[in-house]
Design an enzyme around this catalytic site. Structure first.
Site, short mmCIF file in Angstrom:
data_model
loop_
_atom_site.label_atom_id
_atom_site.label_comp_id
_atom_site.label_asym_id
_atom_site.label_seq_id
_atom_site.Cartn_x
_atom_site.Cartn_y
_atom_site.Cartn_z
N LYS A 33 -12.91 2.68 29.75
CA LYS A 33 -12.67 2.72 28.31
C LYS A 33 -11.62 1.69 27.93
CE LYS A 33 -10.75 5.83 24.91
NZ LYS A 33 -10.01 7.04 24.66
N LYS B 121 -8.62 3.71 31.87
CA LYS B 121 -8.41 3.69 30.43
C LYS B 121 -7.30 2.68 30.13
CE LYS B 121 -7.15 6.47 26.44
NZ LYS B 121 -6.99 7.80 25.88
N TYR C 98 -19.97 6.45 18.94
CA TYR C 98 -20.11 6.95 17.58
C TYR C 98 -21.47 6.57 16.99
CZ TYR C 98 -15.17 7.61 18.39
OH TYR C 98 -13.98 8.00 18.95
C1 PBG Z 1 -6.31 10.23 23.32
C2 PBG Z 1 -7.58 9.51 23.13
C3 PBG Z 1 -7.74 8.28 22.49
C4 PBG Z 1 -9.10 8.02 22.45
C5 PBG Z 1 -9.76 9.07 23.09
N1 PBG Z 1 -8.80 9.98 23.53
C6 PBG Z 1 -6.75 7.41 21.82
C7 PBG Z 1 -5.59 6.94 22.55
O1 PBG Z 1 -5.52 6.97 23.79
O2 PBG Z 1 -4.65 6.53 21.87
C8 PBG Z 1 -9.70 6.80 21.80
C9 PBG Z 1 -11.12 6.90 21.38
C10 PBG Z 1 -11.55 5.87 20.41
O3 PBG Z 1 -10.83 4.92 20.05
O4 PBG Z 1 -12.70 5.99 19.97
N2 PBG Z 1 -5.92 10.63 24.53
#
Ligand code: PBG
Length: 328
Positions: free
Chosen positions: A252, A199, A317
């Site tokens: 991600k 991530k 989405y």
């Molecule tokens: C939080 C989390 C995030 C997303 C999923 N879980 C945001 C972040 O890490 O700040 C992002 C998902 C998206 O942007 O669609 N742990």
């Protein structure tokens, strides 16, 4: 002049039927996971401004949405709670409230649409007054090891409510193993873990943080989320998570990281998921609404691209609308 061409790849493209025979990858409704935003209340649908077409929904409407998604053949949803500031504190205490919005929603979905796989997000940010995924000390440092028990308790609480798959998105070190042990000790050996393994610290999460009002109050997430420049590190993170017991791993965001999906899928012994995140959705949606692109074709091409890169499931989405198109 005579033309001598020995290889004519176009022969495999002459008709719809030939093209369908030689097609290497495909997109199916069963590849899709729909993220949903939950809010308190009844019969409430609150549009997310930066994500046209996506709303925060109250529990009753989330359950209805899950019924619709199930009818469309979408196998899974992943849930995110949008909480009032009053419920947030430094230790994310609300995340283990057995009567909390999140736990009640999980239970309601499983009671009404038991076939739907309910995935839950594990990280402190939606519940944290600091807006960080981990515990913030007085010095403003994100403390890895203080965070682990908080995440583990959150996971067990979600499993108790009926979650099928726990998805830690916090990027703390060692959390997959720690959560696995806690789930097993509490009797939830059948509950899976989808680890957000690679991530990245991405600007593409902006609209999501609008939806949950969960942006960090200070600093950024770069001490735990990965540097967008790195792919070897993504492999390292993935292998660690698999070693610690992840049943599935995730890359991600999606679109700017297709090479990471490819690299991770080549070394991963477990299925790879991709998260086509909020900013990616917003861009494509905005261009579509302006008539600048053929929205439907661009969405389906994007989702197919994730499959080609090596993903076996896609959090997106677009899941509901894509399912409608794929069922046509
Ligand atoms: C939080 C989390 C995030 C997303 C999923 N879980 C945001 C972040 O890490 O700040 C992002 C998902 C998206 O942007 O669609 N742990």
């Amino acid at each position: 002049m005579t033309i001598t061409i020995t290889s004519r790849p176009r022969r495999n493209r002459v008709s719809d039927s030939i093209r369908s025979l030689v097609r290497e990858n495909s997109l199916q409704v069963t590849d899709l996971i729909m993220p949903l935003f939950i809010i308190e209340g009844n019969n409430i649908q609150q549009p997310v401004e930066s994500m046209p077409g996506i709303s925060r929904l109250s529990l009753d409407l989330i359950v209805k949405e899950c019924q619709t998604l199930h009818q469309l053949g979408v196998p899974a949803v992943v849930l995110f709670p949008a909480l009032d500031d009053a419920r947030k504190d430094t230790r994310a205490s609300e995340s283990v409230n057995a009567d909390g919005l999140y736990q009640r929603t999980i239970a309601a979905i499983k009671a009404t649409v038991p076939e739907m796989t309910v995935m839950t997000d594990v990280a402190m940010d939606p519940y944290s007054s600091d807006g960080h995924d981990g515990y913030v000390t007085e010095n403003g440092v994100i403390d890895n090891d203080i965070t682990l028990p908080i995440l583990a308790e959150m996971s067990v609480s979600q499993a108790r409510a009926g979650a099928d798959v726990i998805a830690p998105s916090d990027m703390m070190d060692g959390r997959v193993g720690y959560i696995r042990e806690a789930l097993d000790a509490a009797g939830y050996t059948h509950v899976g873990i989808l680890a957000y393994s690679a991530k990245f610290a991405s600007a593409f999460y902006g609209p999501f943080r609008d939806a949950l009002e969960s942006a960090p109050k200070h600093g950024d997430k770069k001490t735990y989320q990965m540097d967008p420049a790195n792919v070897k590190e993504a492999i390292r993170e993935t292998l660690l998570d698999i070693d610690e017991g992840a049943d599935m791993v995730m890359v991600k965001p999606g679109l700017p990281y297709l090479d990471v999906i490819r690299a991770v899928s080549e070394v991963s012994e477990v299925p790879v998921a991709v998260y086509n995140v909020s900013g990616e959705y917003a861009m494509v949606k905005a261009a579509g609404m302006n008539g600048w692109i053929d929205y439907k074709k661009v969405v389906l091409e994007t989702l197919l691209g994730f499959k080609r890169a090596g993903a076996s499931m896609i959090l997106t989405y677009h899941a509901k609308e894509a399912a409608e198109w794929l069922n046509e």
